[in-house]
Design a protein around this motif. Structure first.
Motif, PDB file in Angstrom:
ATOM      1  N   ARG A 126       0.994  -1.207  -0.227  1.00 64.05           N
ATOM      2  CA  ARG A 126       0.177   0.267   0.109  1.00 64.05           C
ATOM      3  C   ARG A 126       0.896   1.053   0.344  1.00 64.05           C
ATOM      4  NH1 ARG A 126      -4.622   0.360   3.920  1.00 64.05           N
ATOM      5  NH2 ARG A 126      -4.790   2.295   2.316  1.00 64.05           N
ATOM      6  N   HIS A 159       3.670   1.645  -1.010  1.00 60.34           N
ATOM      7  CA  HIS A 159       3.976   1.442  -2.894  1.00 60.34           C
ATOM      8  C   HIS A 159       3.484   2.126  -4.027  1.00 60.34           C
ATOM      9  CE1 HIS A 159       8.358   0.622  -3.224  1.00 60.34           C
ATOM     10  NE2 HIS A 159       8.188  -0.628  -2.440  1.00 60.34           N
ATOM     11  N   GLU A 160       2.543   1.431  -3.583  1.00 58.85           N
ATOM     12  CA  GLU A 160       0.950   1.973  -4.545  1.00 58.85           C
ATOM     13  C   GLU A 160       0.512   3.476  -4.124  1.00 58.85           C
ATOM     14  OE1 GLU A 160      -1.919  -2.270  -5.145  1.00 58.85           O
ATOM     15  OE2 GLU A 160      -1.836  -1.166  -3.477  1.00 58.85           O
ATOM     16  N   ALA A 161       0.371   3.908  -2.978  1.00 55.90           N
ATOM     17  CA  ALA A 161      -0.287   4.995  -2.653  1.00 55.90           C
ATOM     18  C   ALA A 161       1.447   6.265  -3.317  1.00 55.90           C
ATOM     19  CB  ALA A 161       0.062   5.763  -1.149  1.00 55.90           C
ATOM     20  N   ARG A 162       2.571   5.947  -2.874  1.00 56.48           N
ATOM     21  CA  ARG A 162       3.553   6.772  -3.532  1.00 56.48           C
ATOM     22  C   ARG A 162       3.691   6.717  -4.868  1.00 56.48           C
ATOM     23  NH1 ARG A 162       7.645   7.586  -6.592  1.00 56.48           N
ATOM     24  NH2 ARG A 162       7.200   5.230  -7.127  1.00 56.48           N
ATOM     25  N   ALA A 163       3.291   5.577  -6.001  1.00 56.01           N
ATOM     26  CA  ALA A 163       3.825   5.660  -7.027  1.00 56.01           C
ATOM     27  C   ALA A 163       1.930   6.367  -7.336  1.00 56.01           C
ATOM     28  CB  ALA A 163       3.644   4.760  -7.839  1.00 56.01           C
ATOM     29  N   ARG A 164       1.418   6.911  -6.993  1.00 59.00           N
ATOM     30  CA  ARG A 164      -0.290   6.815  -7.740  1.00 59.00           C
ATOM     31  C   ARG A 164      -0.219   9.047  -7.282  1.00 59.00           C
ATOM     32  NH1 ARG A 164      -3.290   3.991  -5.445  1.00 59.00           N
ATOM     33  NH2 ARG A 164      -3.284   5.305  -2.978  1.00 59.00           N
ATOM     34  N   ALA A 165       0.923   9.079  -6.312  1.00 60.27           N
ATOM     35  CA  ALA A 165       0.544  10.672  -5.869  1.00 60.27           C
ATOM     36  C   ALA A 165       1.801  11.125  -6.662  1.00 60.27           C
ATOM     37  CB  ALA A 165       0.071  10.577  -4.221  1.00 60.27           C
ATOM     38  N   GLY A 166       2.546  10.093  -7.155  1.00 59.34           N
ATOM     39  CA  GLY A 166       4.153  10.758  -7.761  1.00 59.34           C
ATOM     40  C   GLY A 166       4.761  11.374  -6.261  1.00 59.34           C
ATOM     41  N   ALA A 223       3.326  10.796   0.327  1.00 61.53           N
ATOM     42  CA  ALA A 223       2.011  10.341   0.725  1.00 61.53           C
ATOM     43  C   ALA A 223       1.297   9.803   1.333  1.00 61.53           C
ATOM     44  CB  ALA A 223       1.524   9.164  -0.889  1.00 61.53           C
TER      45      ALA A 223
END
Length: 209
Positions: free
Chosen positions: A119, A121-128, A177
């Motif tokens: 989660r 990783h996903e949040a960081r990538a999604r928010a840049g 994020a």
């Protein structure tokens, strides 16, 4: 978790170098539900990471016997969790150059979520974002976070040249994020700081997933 490990190899670090003043004894070795707190955190974090180490501050005795690398602070004086994060990032860069990311967690959170790394990783990538940190009950847990290993030089300068000590004082310089976890039936970031918290952790252990 295999997808995260294969595409974004991630190291894990348990921050176990605190002085445990409010507990009155070493928190890493405090037994909850039949196991030391450090064992609980390692069992939850290790399956999510490519490699895991324990930051023991200046005292490695509290972290021996668990079968993981022990990382001592590189900045002396037991100045707080940021020193542990720096030690972990430096260890990762030197020993595991394939891992560009590191997740840190504190030793006093025995109910750490099994989807922490995914989660974050996903949040960081999604928010840049540059960093991702965990939250529950509307409160950010800055020491439970996903860090780029490349941040080590900037963190070193912040600690040694600027005297930064609070985790948030450093992370606020970057895009963050924040990932919220539900706090029922058990807050996955419930932390054990006092003997009363230890008693509560015993009660909650049967409810934690």
């Amino acid at each position: 978790m295999a997808g995260v490990s294969e595409t974004l190899p991630t190291a894990g670090l348990v921050l176990a170098g605190g002085r445990s003043r409010r507990m009155g004894t070493d928190k890493a070795q405090l037994v909850v539900a039949g196991k030391p707190l450090l064992a609980h955190v390692l069992e939850r974090l290790a399956p999510q990471c490519a490699v895991v180490a324990v930051n023991a501050g200046d005292d490695v005795a509290q972290a021996t016997g668990f079968g993981y690398d022990i990382v001592k602070d590189t900045v002396p004086g037991q100045i707080g969790p940021l020193a542990g994060v720096l030690a972990g990032l430096s260890w990762c860069a030197s020993n595991h150059p394939d891992a560009a990311w590191m997740v840190s967690s504190t030793v006093d959170t025995p109910f750490l979520p099994h989807d922490l790394v995914t989660r974050l990783h996903e949040a960081r990538a999604r928010a840049g974002a540059d960093i991702a940190c965990a939250a529950s009950h509307g409160r950010s847990h800055h020491a439970t976070a996903l860090w780029p290993v490349a941040l080590a030089p900037a963190l070193h300068d912040a600690l040694t040249l600027e005297g930064i000590r609070a985790v948030a004082a450093f992370t606020d310089r970057y895009r963050i994020a924040v990932v919220e976890w539900p706090s029922v039936p058990v807050d996955p970031f419930f932390n054990v700081n006092t003997p009363a918290d230890g008693d509560e952790a015993e009660r909650l252990a049967g409810l934690a997933g």
